[in-house]
Motif scaffolding. Structure first.
Motif, PDB file in Angstrom:
ATOM      1  N   VAL A  63       0.825  -1.204   0.000  1.00  0.00           N
ATOM      2  CA  VAL A  63       0.000   0.000   0.000  1.00  0.00           C
ATOM      3  C   VAL A  63       0.862   1.258   0.000  1.00  0.00           C
ATOM      4  O   VAL A  63       1.808   1.377   0.769  1.00  0.00           O
ATOM      5  CB  VAL A  63      -0.953   0.011   1.208  1.00  0.00           C
ATOM      6  N   GLN A  64       0.525   2.193  -0.889  1.00  0.00           N
ATOM      7  CA  GLN A  64       1.195   3.487  -0.957  1.00  0.00           C
ATOM      8  C   GLN A  64       0.299   4.551  -0.333  1.00  0.00           C
ATOM      9  O   GLN A  64      -0.758   4.252   0.215  1.00  0.00           O
ATOM     10  CB  GLN A  64       1.520   3.820  -2.417  1.00  0.00           C
ATOM     11  N   THR A  65       0.727   5.795  -0.425  1.00  0.00           N
ATOM     12  CA  THR A  65      -0.079   6.892   0.121  1.00  0.00           C
ATOM     13  C   THR A  65      -1.160   7.284  -0.874  1.00  0.00           C
ATOM     14  O   THR A  65      -1.070   6.993  -2.077  1.00  0.00           O
ATOM     15  CB  THR A  65       0.798   8.119   0.392  1.00  0.00           C
ATOM     16  N   LEU A  66      -2.179   7.977  -0.376  1.00  0.00           N
ATOM     17  CA  LEU A  66      -3.217   8.478  -1.266  1.00  0.00           C
ATOM     18  C   LEU A  66      -2.633   9.397  -2.325  1.00  0.00           C
ATOM     19  O   LEU A  66      -3.029   9.357  -3.491  1.00  0.00           O
ATOM     20  CB  LEU A  66      -4.290   9.216  -0.456  1.00  0.00           C
ATOM     21  N   ASP A  67      -1.674  10.237  -1.923  1.00  0.00           N
ATOM     22  CA  ASP A  67      -1.068  11.158  -2.889  1.00  0.00           C
ATOM     23  C   ASP A  67      -0.340  10.400  -3.996  1.00  0.00           C
ATOM     24  O   ASP A  67      -0.343  10.830  -5.153  1.00  0.00           O
ATOM     25  CB  ASP A  67      -0.099  12.112  -2.178  1.00  0.00           C
ATOM     26  N   ALA A  68       0.313   9.282  -3.644  1.00  0.00           N
ATOM     27  CA  ALA A  68       1.014   8.492  -4.656  1.00  0.00           C
ATOM     28  C   ALA A  68       0.028   7.906  -5.664  1.00  0.00           C
ATOM     29  O   ALA A  68       0.275   7.909  -6.872  1.00  0.00           O
ATOM     30  CB  ALA A  68       1.811   7.375  -3.988  1.00  0.00           C
ATOM     31  N   TYR A  69      -1.103   7.421  -5.180  1.00  0.00           N
ATOM     32  CA  TYR A  69      -2.125   6.887  -6.090  1.00  0.00           C
ATOM     33  C   TYR A  69      -2.752   8.002  -6.928  1.00  0.00           C
ATOM     34  O   TYR A  69      -3.099   7.797  -8.098  1.00  0.00           O
ATOM     35  CB  TYR A  69      -3.210   6.159  -5.306  1.00  0.00           C
ATOM     36  N   TYR A  70      -2.893   9.175  -6.316  1.00  0.00           N
ATOM     37  CA  TYR A  70      -3.434  10.331  -7.051  1.00  0.00           C
ATOM     38  C   TYR A  70      -2.526  10.673  -8.229  1.00  0.00           C
ATOM     39  O   TYR A  70      -3.003  10.874  -9.362  1.00  0.00           O
ATOM     40  CB  TYR A  70      -3.556  11.514  -6.089  1.00  0.00           C
ATOM     41  N   ARG A  71      -1.234  10.695  -7.975  1.00  0.00           N
ATOM     42  CA  ARG A  71      -0.278  10.989  -9.053  1.00  0.00           C
ATOM     43  C   ARG A  71      -0.305   9.889 -10.113  1.00  0.00           C
ATOM     44  O   ARG A  71      -0.202  10.155 -11.308  1.00  0.00           O
ATOM     45  CB  ARG A  71       1.133  11.143  -8.475  1.00  0.00           C
ATOM     46  N   ARG A  78     -14.610   4.436  -2.093  1.00  0.00           N
ATOM     47  CA  ARG A  78     -13.464   4.592  -2.990  1.00  0.00           C
ATOM     48  C   ARG A  78     -12.325   3.648  -2.577  1.00  0.00           C
ATOM     49  O   ARG A  78     -11.173   3.880  -2.930  1.00  0.00           O
ATOM     50  CB  ARG A  78     -12.982   6.041  -2.987  1.00  0.00           C
ATOM     51  N   ARG A  79     -12.658   2.582  -1.861  1.00  0.00           N
ATOM     52  CA  ARG A  79     -11.624   1.650  -1.411  1.00  0.00           C
ATOM     53  C   ARG A  79     -11.670   0.354  -2.212  1.00  0.00           C
ATOM     54  O   ARG A  79     -12.729  -0.167  -2.530  1.00  0.00           O
ATOM     55  CB  ARG A  79     -11.785   1.319   0.071  1.00  0.00           C
ATOM     56  N   SER A  80     -10.483  -0.163  -2.534  1.00  0.00           N
ATOM     57  CA  SER A  80     -10.327  -1.485  -3.132  1.00  0.00           C
ATOM     58  C   SER A  80      -8.991  -2.039  -2.651  1.00  0.00           C
ATOM     59  O   SER A  80      -8.165  -1.294  -2.123  1.00  0.00           O
ATOM     60  CB  SER A  80     -10.364  -1.400  -4.664  1.00  0.00           C
ATOM     61  N   SER A  81      -8.759  -3.314  -2.838  1.00  0.00           N
ATOM     62  CA  SER A  81      -7.533  -3.939  -2.325  1.00  0.00           C
ATOM     63  C   SER A  81      -6.319  -3.678  -3.194  1.00  0.00           C
ATOM     64  O   SER A  81      -5.208  -4.073  -2.849  1.00  0.00           O
ATOM     65  CB  SER A  81      -7.749  -5.448  -2.167  1.00  0.00           C
ATOM     66  N   ALA A  82      -6.529  -3.031  -4.325  1.00  0.00           N
ATOM     67  CA  ALA A  82      -5.429  -2.624  -5.204  1.00  0.00           C
ATOM     68  C   ALA A  82      -5.893  -1.411  -5.999  1.00  0.00           C
ATOM     69  O   ALA A  82      -7.082  -1.082  -6.023  1.00  0.00           O
ATOM     70  CB  ALA A  82      -5.030  -3.755  -6.146  1.00  0.00           C
ATOM     71  N   PHE A  83      -4.954  -0.736  -6.629  1.00  0.00           N
ATOM     72  CA  PHE A  83      -5.261   0.407  -7.487  1.00  0.00           C
ATOM     73  C   PHE A  83      -6.222  -0.035  -8.595  1.00  0.00           C
ATOM     74  O   PHE A  83      -5.951  -1.000  -9.313  1.00  0.00           O
ATOM     75  CB  PHE A  83      -3.955   0.937  -8.084  1.00  0.00           C
TER      76      PHE A  83
END
Length: 251
Positions: free
Chosen positions: A95-103, A157-162
């Protein structure tokens, strides 16, 4: 290119029960079909129930493959039904940070714009900070939803992967064609959101084209309603240069 996205019934026959694809899809199905805890997006629930959704499993996460499949999906989508979307699953990773997934989401959309063989639709502004802007690909305006394992308070907005969901704009136009229909649909979504999420419904959610609204802000909702996350691009790349090497670069 070979069609890789699948119908609901094809997933089980394609992937073993123990595979990450099967595990992710089982989680998604449980979310979409729960009667005790109805998922807020009524369009997605209906699309899943009526087998109008299509599912793409990417491993590795290759935006070039995503672009080919998204273009093929767009060309066929109207034959799938009025509640269709393309759901893109990726392999679970640390798991990464929300900001990392946003980018990662915005980098993906920018790379898709570079790969797009079609011109940007003339009716859609290219400047992202505009009430009529919508991500577009293969000539089709598309609403995008990103879900991640870093979301905690906003379980919708949650899932176990991107994961990414691509929903053609015409889906909303058909369902929300009148003010009465739109008001009823948004009221139902909001009614479901309140008990589903620990965070209150995001103030960023709203009608497409509203003067004060911005579609891009709805693609990725942070856990905190105070975190708006400005878009990293003024407009997506339109020079059609090759996307930068991206296999697992944003895994």
């Amino acid at each position: 290119m070979e069609r890789l996205f699948l119908r609901k019934g094809e997933v089980a026959s394609t992937f073993p029960v123990s595979s990450w694809q099967s595990v992710m899809f089982s989680e998604f199905e449980a979310q979409m079909s729960s009667e005790a805890r109805p998922f807020p997006c009524v369009f997605g629930v209906t699309g899943h129930r009526q087998d109008q959704l299509r599912y793409l499993f990417l491993d590795p996460y290759d935006v070039a493959v995503l672009g080919d499949q998204l273009a093929q999906y767009v060309s066929e989508a109207r034959s799938f039904g009025p509640n269709t979307s393309l759901i893109v699953f990726t392999r679970p990773r640390p798991v990464q940070t929300l900001d990392a997934y946003y980018r990662k989401m915005w980098l993906t959309l920018d790379q898709l714009a570079r790969l797009d063989k079609n011109p940007w639709p003339s009716e859609i502004p290219e400047q992202i900070d505009h009430p009529m802007w919508e991500f577009s690909f293969a000539g089709e305006p598309i609403f995008v939803v990103c879900t991640t394992p870093a979301h905690v308070m906003r379980q919708s907005r949650r899932s176990s992967a991107f994961m990414l969901t691509f929903q053609p704009r015409w889906v909303f136009e058909k369902i929300l064609g009148t003010e009465k229909a739109a008001a009823a649909a948004f009221a139902e979504v909001r009614k479901r959101l309140i008990p589903y999420d620990s965070a209150s419904p995001s103030p960023l959610l709203g009608r497409y084209g509203a003067t004060e609204g911005r579609e891009y802000k709805q693609y990725f909702l942070h856990d905190d309603n105070n975190a708006s996350g400005g878009c990293p691009f003024a407009k997506l790349a339109q020079n059609k240069t090759p996307a930068i090497a991206n296999k697992e670069q944003a895994a």
